[in-house]
Design a protein around this motif. Structure first.
Motif: not given
Length: 253
Positions: A197-202, A207-208, A231, A234
């Motif tokens: 699972v990736y966030g917008r800036k990862d 990954p997040s 989770d 980060r």
């Protein structure tokens, strides 16, 4: 009395016709011309003879055992000798799985999307970006095949497929997922699919979190059995690490 009087010429009394004569003494004469021996003398002679027989018996035993007399290796005891017979190895009845040309299988599979087929090209030489697992998932007579297709540059999973063997030796697609960063494995008869699972800036390397879904075969299809979401922290791993200064020891009085 007759038989006890010395005749004076060294002759003894007649042993056969005198009451005092001892017919069973074997003609042994005692000191002073008396026939027979005293009870003490007879017991001493008997003891000496018995001791001689015992010594002779021990000599025979030593000779019969091949020894040189008394044993010098200690008391003889029954020593149990254990013989270990190696059991014959049982040949394995599990047949090794038949290797499959998974690249050809995926390329000819109509359930595989066109972008994945186009991405499935050799990275170097004839090395394709695929990982393959063989195992029991659907309970068939032959091993099932799990194929993971990845990108060449970042080795990011772009598709996971499960193929089940038919009776005629061909394979059918019974599971397909083409979510980015997906990867499937076999875990004790279950299909475990992990998706990053990736966030917008990862970045791809950070990954997040991840989704871990377990599937089980239910007669004709895979059904979701368990789902775990993780989770990731980060804050850690961003930038160069600096070791903190050591904590000083407490002052001792």
């Amino acid at each position: 009395m007759r038989g006890l009087t010395d005749t004076g010429d060294g002759g003894s009394g007649h042993a056969g016709d005198g009451e005092g004569g001892n017919a069973g003494d074997g003609g042994l004469r005692g000191p002073g011309g008396t026939s027979g021996s005293s009870p003490g003398t007879r017991w001493a002679a008997s003891g000496t003879a018995a001791a001689g027989l015992v010594a002779f018996g021990l000599l025979l035993v030593s000779c019969s055992t091949g020894g040189t007399g008394t044993r010098d290796e200690g008391p003889a005891g029954a020593q149990v000798v254990t013989r270990v017979t190696p059991s014959p190895s049982t040949p394995s009845t599990v047949k090794p799985p038949r290797r499959v040309d998974v690249v050809r299988l995926v390329k000819k599979d109509p359930k595989v999307s066109e972008p994945v087929r186009e991405e499935l090209k050799p990275c170097t030489g004839d090395e394709y970006p695929v990982d393959t697992s063989y195992g029991t998932l659907t309970g068939g007579s032959a091993a099932d095949v799990v194929v993971n297709v990845m990108t060449c540059g970042d080795a990011v999973g772009i598709g996971t497929y499960v193929y089940r063997a038919r009776a005629d030796g061909t394979y059918e697609n019974v599971f397909t997922t083409e979510t980015p960063t997906v990867y499937g494995t076999i875990d004790r008869g279950d299909l475990v699919v992990t998706t990053q699972v990736y966030g917008r800036k990862d970045a791809i390397a950070y990954p997040s979190g991840e989704e871990v879904i377990t599937y089980r075969w239910t007669k004709t299809v895979f059904a979701e059995y368990d789902r775990v979401h993780n989770d990731f922290n980060r804050a850690a791993g961003n930038g160069e690490g600096v070791m903190p200064d050591p904590v000083p020891e407490p002052t001792r009085n």
